[in-house]
Scaffold this motif. Structure first.
Motif, PDB file in Angstrom:
ATOM      1  N   HIS A 154      35.602  21.561 -11.407  1.00  0.00           N
ATOM      2  CA  HIS A 154      36.104  22.574 -10.933  1.00  0.00           C
ATOM      3  C   HIS A 154      36.951  22.180  -9.253  1.00  0.00           C
ATOM      4  O   HIS A 154      36.088  21.380  -8.555  1.00  0.00           O
ATOM      5  CB  HIS A 154      36.237  23.545 -11.007  1.00  0.00           C
TER       6      HIS A 154
ATOM      7  N   GLU B 214      38.740  27.159  -9.534  1.00  0.00           N
ATOM      8  CA  GLU B 214      38.080  28.215  -8.949  1.00  0.00           C
ATOM      9  C   GLU B 214      38.810  28.920  -7.713  1.00  0.00           C
ATOM     10  O   GLU B 214      39.076  28.327  -6.973  1.00  0.00           O
ATOM     11  CB  GLU B 214      37.215  27.958  -8.915  1.00  0.00           C
TER      12      GLU B 214
ATOM     13  N   HIS C 132      37.265  23.130  -1.983  1.00  0.00           N
ATOM     14  CA  HIS C 132      36.314  22.215  -2.529  1.00  0.00           C
ATOM     15  C   HIS C 132      37.079  21.468  -3.710  1.00  0.00           C
ATOM     16  O   HIS C 132      37.936  21.755  -4.636  1.00  0.00           O
ATOM     17  CB  HIS C 132      35.175  22.633  -2.254  1.00  0.00           C
TER      18      HIS C 132
ATOM     19  N   ALA D 119      34.416  20.290  -6.825  1.00  0.00           N
ATOM     20  CA  ALA D 119      32.975  20.468  -7.526  1.00  0.00           C
ATOM     21  C   ALA D 119      32.818  19.127  -8.678  1.00  0.00           C
ATOM     22  O   ALA D 119      33.811  18.969  -9.449  1.00  0.00           O
ATOM     23  CB  ALA D 119      32.768  21.991  -8.457  1.00  0.00           C
TER      24      ALA D 119
ATOM     25  N   GLU E 299      30.937  19.749  -3.905  1.00  0.00           N
ATOM     26  CA  GLU E 299      30.493  20.697  -4.101  1.00  0.00           C
ATOM     27  C   GLU E 299      29.643  19.971  -5.525  1.00  0.00           C
ATOM     28  O   GLU E 299      30.357  19.645  -7.094  1.00  0.00           O
ATOM     29  CB  GLU E 299      30.807  21.780  -4.930  1.00  0.00           C
TER      30      GLU E 299
HETATM   31 ZN    ZN Z   1      33.064  26.197  -6.588  1.00  0.00          ZN
END
Ligand code: ZN
Length: 133
Positions: free
Chosen positions: A7, A54, A78, A80, A128
């Protein structure tokens, strides 16, 4: 070691308003809201193909998302990456002396196990690692 982009995390001031934008403008549908107390965030996931967006709204003024917005404004916070064995990946990164935020996995939204790599180690991008069972 990395299977795919799991994500992309976007920091927002108002989760419901942002959800409406993604749903109305792009015709996407979220799959539920969740509060992650550990990370002081309210989270909504929006599936897009094999990855997800997200959306993250801070629940506390001293949370990481609140601080991010204060410094940078709203936006991508971020990326992921999905991994299948987060402990092994963290061990490999430690062996390579990569700077980590989390030495051990912690609990993320949706029951995932997550850990962050320090953005100083990755050209300014907060990464992440995300393992789902
Ligand atoms: Zn995340």
């Amino acid at each position: 070691m990395v299977e795919k982009i799991d994500h992309i995390g976007i920091a927002v001031k108002n989760l419901n308003e942002s959800l409406r934008v993604f749903e109305e403008i792009l015709g996407l549908k979220s799959i539920g809201l969740e509060t992650v107390t550990d990370q002081k965030v309210k989270v909504a996931f929006i599936p897009v193909g094999e990855s997800e967006i997200e959306l993250l709204e801070s629940t506390e003024p001293d949370g990481a998302i609140a601080k991010f917005i204060e410094k940078n404004g709203e936006g991508i916070q971020h990326i992921a990456f999905r991994v299948d064995n987060i402990e092994k990946v963290l061990e490999d990164l430690k062996a390579q002396k990569v700077r980590l935020i989390d030495e051990k996995p912690r609990k993320g939204a949706g029951g995932a196990r997550i850990a962050f790599i320090h953005p100083k180690a990755t050209n300014g991008v907060l990464i992440e690692l995300c393992e789902r069972t």
